[in-house]
Motif scaffolding. Sequence first.
Motif, PDB file in Angstrom:
ATOM      1  N   LYS A  33       0.831  -1.213   0.000  1.00  0.00           N
ATOM      2  CA  LYS A  33       0.000   0.000   0.000  1.00  0.00           C
ATOM      3  C   LYS A  33       0.862   1.260   0.000  1.00  0.00           C
ATOM      4  O   LYS A  33       0.597   2.207  -0.731  1.00  0.00           O
ATOM      5  N   THR A  34       1.887   1.294   0.873  1.00  0.00           N
ATOM      6  CA  THR A  34       2.666   2.521   1.054  1.00  0.00           C
ATOM      7  C   THR A  34       3.750   2.701  -0.003  1.00  0.00           C
ATOM      8  O   THR A  34       4.168   3.829  -0.265  1.00  0.00           O
ATOM      9  N   PRO A  36       7.148   2.360  -0.271  1.00  0.00           N
ATOM     10  CA  PRO A  36       8.321   3.214  -0.018  1.00  0.00           C
ATOM     11  C   PRO A  36       9.472   2.850  -0.958  1.00  0.00           C
ATOM     12  O   PRO A  36       9.542   1.735  -1.479  1.00  0.00           O
TER      13      PRO A  36
END
Length: 186
Positions: A33-34, A36
């Motif tokens: 989801k994130t 990074p």
Amino acid sequence: CIRDRSDTINTGKYDLINHIGKLLNNYSKLLSKTKPDYLFIVGDRYEAFAMAIVCNFLNIKIIHIAGGDISKGSYDDEMRTYISKSAHLHFVTNIQSKKNLINLVRDKSKIFNYGSPSLDYIKSINKLNKKEISQKLNINFNKYNILITFHPETKNLKHTVKNLNIVLNALSSLGLSYNFFITGSN
């Protein structure tokens, strides 16, 4: 900052394997989801190990703090080695750890010795004097006081009782002028 929110974890090897499996799943969902580009991983515990596995599969670059340390007799060494071999940048805590890591990774220019971040944190802790500690913990100090933390060898648990008995026998020979304060490991 990602933290494992479990209050208690059974540390039997099969329990840890199951827990790591859950962490892999949770970390995978979170990082998917994130998305990074980089992720800081501190240390060598199984939570960090699980995160490194997920980062490898998702092509997220790892910045590892505390690689190159040595913990004889524990699984931490293998997990730390995996994390270090997987990391893009390395921030070691001391000269010896840097030397250890130089033998392990390809690009030595990505290893930096900046010391232990924990030392900066320790400097900021409000210190208590002996009387305050005595009152807060409801303990009486003796002439000599020894704080002991016993870490069992996780790879040789069958030796734990024997090793602990060696420590306790050595301490018992010190006499009645000593208090011993024994903490749990980790």
